[in-house]
Design an enzyme around this catalytic site. Structure first.
Site, PDB file in Angstrom:
ATOM      1  N   TYR A  10       0.562  -1.593  -0.207  1.00  0.00           N
ATOM      2  CA  TYR A  10      -0.050  -0.047   0.439  1.00  0.00           C
ATOM      3  C   TYR A  10       0.626   1.454  -0.048  1.00  0.00           C
ATOM      4  CZ  TYR A  10      -3.796  -2.962   1.594  1.00  0.00           C
ATOM      5  OH  TYR A  10      -5.337  -3.889   1.119  1.00  0.00           O
ATOM      6  N   LYS A  30       3.049 -14.818   3.779  1.00  0.00           N
ATOM      7  CA  LYS A  30       3.040 -16.221   3.013  1.00  0.00           C
ATOM      8  C   LYS A  30       4.769 -15.493   2.454  1.00  0.00           C
ATOM      9  CE  LYS A  30       1.062 -18.563  -0.611  1.00  0.00           C
ATOM     10  NZ  LYS A  30       0.593 -19.299  -0.300  1.00  0.00           N
ATOM     11  N   ASP A  81      -2.837 -18.060   3.835  1.00  0.00           N
ATOM     12  CA  ASP A  81      -4.224 -18.881   2.221  1.00  0.00           C
ATOM     13  C   ASP A  81      -4.775 -19.475   3.613  1.00  0.00           C
ATOM     14  OD1 ASP A  81      -1.933 -19.827   2.395  1.00  0.00           O
ATOM     15  OD2 ASP A  81      -2.459 -20.706   0.527  1.00  0.00           O
ATOM     16  N   ASP A 108      -5.750  -5.832   6.245  1.00  0.00           N
ATOM     17  CA  ASP A 108      -6.514  -5.500   5.091  1.00  0.00           C
ATOM     18  C   ASP A 108      -8.196  -6.453   5.024  1.00  0.00           C
ATOM     19  OD1 ASP A 108      -8.898  -4.067   4.360  1.00  0.00           O
ATOM     20  OD2 ASP A 108      -7.743  -3.168   3.217  1.00  0.00           O
ATOM     21  N   ASP A 154     -12.077  -8.209   7.518  1.00  0.00           N
ATOM     22  CA  ASP A 154     -13.351  -7.759   6.554  1.00  0.00           C
ATOM     23  C   ASP A 154     -13.440  -9.892   6.919  1.00  0.00           C
ATOM     24  OD1 ASP A 154     -12.385  -5.232   5.540  1.00  0.00           O
ATOM     25  OD2 ASP A 154     -13.158  -5.969   3.837  1.00  0.00           O
TER      26      ASP A 154
END
Length: 360
Positions: A141, A191, A223, A247, A251
């Site tokens: 970001y 990851k 994942d 992020d 959610d």
């Protein structure tokens, strides 16, 4: 105590839910004898319309002079065609950087009264109490270079995920410190099988864990963490992760506990804390008085706790929300098929009444 806040209503449903949060904060101030001082400033699409800047300098200065900042939401599809620096979200990213808010805390707590709203079986979600600790000022970001170049039909886009060792260390310590006050478990999400940033992340987090021998550290690829969040959400305590992964997972956690409209957040680490619901601007329901204000109201609880060390007042807000949900009050995102939803303002009114009468 004097509670000095800058309020940024922002876009979409932001002003609606923020209004209810401020009214709840006023009720808390009245009950406990605090003095509330507010100033309202523009951010995001609203600021772009009035001044062609998603974060005007006057807004920045007001925020830096306050004790805390309450934000509604940022985002407006009317600006989707604009260059990156003239989109509402650019104002939010700049605000986080200006405030030095590198640690984003996103709790996802299951309210027993909402078993009928949860997409998971009740026995899976009962007892879920997760604190997602998201690094907020690094990763893809903020990394440079970033660009879209080339002629239409052959364009190339570049984003850079970047993390320094000191950035990882400081957010890791936030997570471990929180875990010491909770159930003493940290799940670090990365990851590392494919990303160098994640390999550095895992190495630094493992080193920091040695300073917290009472805390159990485990590592998980993002994942598989997403899968486990649905399969065994009650097993999670503190989840530590980088900007983009946090992020996404936060959610998902909102869906696990019943609605994204329930999730609050605190962005801390700098001189002034930033507090906002997680749900975004939801322009499709803006102005209809149907949005869920509980994420914004629970953000007030985090504001009281983290910026003013008013733990009792924060607990009163949280208990009031719990009592209102136990009474059966539901906004549209929470209502079952056979029940009637209440409005944004009605939900706020009920929490205010509960604040005035609740006891801890």
């Amino acid at each position: 105590m004097r509670l000095s806040l800058t309020v940024l209503g922002g876009d979409g449903i932001g002003p609606e839910v923020t209004l209810q949060a401020v009214l709840v904060l006023q009720a808390i101030a009245d009950r406990f004898g605090h003095q509330l001082e507010l100033q309202h400033k523009p951010i995001g699409g609203v600021a772009l319309i009035t001044g062609n800047d998603p974060l005007p300098s006057d807004t920045i200065q007001a925020c830096l002079k306050s004790s805390a900042v309450l934000l509604g939401a940022v985002g407006d599809p009317a600006f989707d065609h604009k260059p990156g620096h003239l989109r509402p979200e650019a104002g939010l990213l700049r605000l986080r950087r200006e405030l030095g808010a590198y640690a984003n805390l996103r709790p996802a707590v299951f309210f027993p009264a909402l078993e009928d709203c949860c997409p998971l079986r009740p026995e899976l979600v009962r007892g879920t109490d997760i604190m997602i600790v998201r690094e907020l000022l690094g990763g893809a970001y903020f990394g440079q270079p970033r660009s879209i170049e080339g002629a239409p039909g052959s364009r190339v886009a570049v984003n850079t995920m970047r993390y320094g060792e000191s950035e990882i260390e400081r957010i890791a310590r936030v997570a471990f410190d929180l875990a010491m006050k909770r159930r003493r478990k940290v799940l670090s999400v990365d990851k590392a099988n494919v990303l160098e940033c994640s390999r550095l992340w895992r190495d630094v987090v493992t080193r920091i864990a040695k300073d917290y021998p009472e805390v159990k550290l485990t590592h998980q690829y993002v994942d598989s963490a997403a899968m486990l969040l649905v399969q065994r959400p009650a097993d999670f305590d503190v989840v530590l992760t980088e900007n983009m992964f946090g992020d996404i997972l936060s959610d998902q956690a909102g869906g696990v506990v019943g609605s994204l409209g329930l999730l609050a957040s605190a962005s801390i680490g700098g001189p002034v804390g930033l507090y906002e619901p997680v749900h975004g601007s939801a322009p499709d329901i803006a102005g209809k008085n149907i949005a869920n204000p509980l994420g914004a109201i629970l953000s007030i609880a985090m504001l009281l706790r983290h910026s003013f060390s008013l733990d009792t007042e924060a607990a009163f807000v949280e208990r009031a929300v719990s009592n209102v949900l136990e009474s059966g009050a539901r906004t549209r995102d929470l209502v079952s098929k056979n029940a009637a939803p209440i409005s944004t303002s009605d939900m706020g009114d009920r929490v205010i009444r509960a604040v005035k009468t609740v006891e801890i």
